[in-house]
Scaffold this active site. Structure first.
Site, PDB file in Angstrom:
ATOM      1  CD  GLU A   1      -3.116  -0.933   2.143  1.00  0.00           C
ATOM      2  OE1 GLU A   1      -4.272  -1.270   1.841  1.00  0.00           O
ATOM      3  OE2 GLU A   1      -2.794  -0.531   3.275  1.00  0.00           O
TER       4      GLU A   1
ATOM      5  CB  CYS B   1       5.989  -5.195   9.457  1.00  0.00           C
ATOM      6  SG  CYS B   1       7.191  -4.247  10.420  1.00  0.00           S
TER       7      CYS B   1
ATOM      8  CB  CYS C   1       0.003   7.265  11.153  1.00  0.00           C
ATOM      9  SG  CYS C   1       1.511   6.721  11.949  1.00  0.00           S
TER      10      CYS C   1
END
Length: 371
Positions: A96, A117, A346
């Site tokens: 993304e 991640c 975020c």
């Protein structure tokens, strides 16, 4: 699979031209420079448009190369103008990328450096997705090209551009992919191409201590630290990487970052979690921790995501926290949440690589509601 020149470094373009026999070594630097400008200054996607290259070479280039970008599998636009792109890099592998208007001089593009991640930060949606793989430098650069295509921002120019800043704050830990991140920054910052200066490129890390000084030496970019706590006990919980590189080691590495000054300050990112890290005592501890480091602190209201275990701090609590930090002499802007409605804010990014693609999911939802 035919390789794309869109995303390659200068040296890769030159070496590829030589390897295919299209250009002899004596002319390779000149020809690669011409192609470079067409790809990164003008964003062309058709070799026939390269009008200062011989017709013969233009006709032969498509036999060996393409100028194609990866496919956008989903594009969403928030009510606040934020744009989120789900990009297919290879079958089943997606990342993304988010464009946020009104940041920096005009707008910031948040790029990913990994799919998934490994850090498992408990407040971050991306951390719930296992690492699929590192992105190549070309795949990082192609995120910029895709956004510039969508914003009709060609040719690259200094005035009136919308993307003025690039932030490595998307999916992944950039310092675990530093070689490719560094090469991508070389491409993005080149003045004969995309031309976004290194002082307008920020790399955010959760604290990979051994790589921080190397990042500065290799890229000369701005540094951001995903901090979120002022003591090891709490940071161990929020950012598990802290168990390997505790706060004292992290601060030492930050102080060694090349060319730190008031004009090149470290940005500390601090997500505001209700009842967790938002007390006046935490604010005072943050001030003590950052003493002597040219810094600014971005206070980030927590952006919720499905199944998240935290709540955002109350606005009055965030303002009280900011006031303490401001009075100590640190700039501490409260970041306005952007793109929350499309999970583009975020900590909300998570690709579809390990679940149904968004387009397929919406199709099934539509079918389920039809009589």
């Amino acid at each position: 699979m035919t390789p794309s020149l869109a995303g390659m470094t200068r040296n890769q373009i030159r070496d590829s031209l030589i390897a295919t026999g299209l250009v002899d070594e004596a002319k390779a630097k000149m020809r690669s420079g011409q192609i470079w400008r067409w790809v990164y200054q003008y964003g062309i996607t058709d070799f026939a448009a390269m009008t200062d290259i011989s017709k013969e070479l233009r006709e032969r280039l498509p036999e060996h190369f393409t100028l194609a970008r990866p496919r956008i599998t989903d594009r969403q636009v928030s009510v606040d103008g934020t744009r989120k792109y789900l990009i297919e890099l290879s079958p089943g592998v997606e990342c993304e990328t988010v464009f946020i208007p009104g940041v920096g001089r005009s707008g910031a593009l948040c790029v990913s450096s990994q799919v998934g991640c490994t850090l498992n930060c408990t407040f971050c949606h991306t951390g719930t997705q296992a690492l699929v793989r590192n992105l190549t430098a070309a795949e990082i650069v192609q995120q910029v090209l895709i956004a510039k295509d969508d914003l009709a921002e060609w040719p690259s120019r200094l005035e009136d551009r919308q993307i003025t800043n690039v932030v490595f704050m998307g999916m992944g830990e950039p310092l675990y992919n530093l070689d490719h991140v560094s090469d991508a920054i070389d491409v993005i910052s080149d003045g004969e191409g995309i031309g976004i200066g290194r002082r307008r490129i920020t790399v955010s890390t959760s604290g990979v201590v051994p790589k921080i000084e190397e990042l500065g030496a290799r890229t000369n970019t701005m540094l951001a630290i995903s901090l979120h706590a002022t003591n090891d006990g709490l940071r161990d919980e929020l950012v598990p990487l802290n168990r390997k590189y505790p706060i004292a080691e992290l601060m030492d590495a930050i102080r060694a970052y090349p060319e730190l000054s008031n004009s090149k300050r470290v940005t500390f990112e601090y997500v505001m979690l209700k009842g967790v890290n938002d007390s006046p005592g935490e604010a005072k501890a943050l001030v003590r921790l950052l003493q002597g480091i040219p810094s600014k602190i971005n206070l980030i209201p927590f952006n919720p995501w499905p199944g998240s275990p935290y709540e955002c701090s109350d606005w009055a609590t965030i303002e009280r926290f900011a006031d303490i930090v401001n009075k100590a002499g640190y700039a501490s802007p409260i970041r306005t949440p952007r793109g929350r409605d499309i999970l583009a804010a975020c900590g909300q990014l998570r690709s579809e690589s390990v679940k149904q693609r968004a387009s397929e999911k919406r199709r099934l939802e539509r079918e389920a509601t039809q009589p």
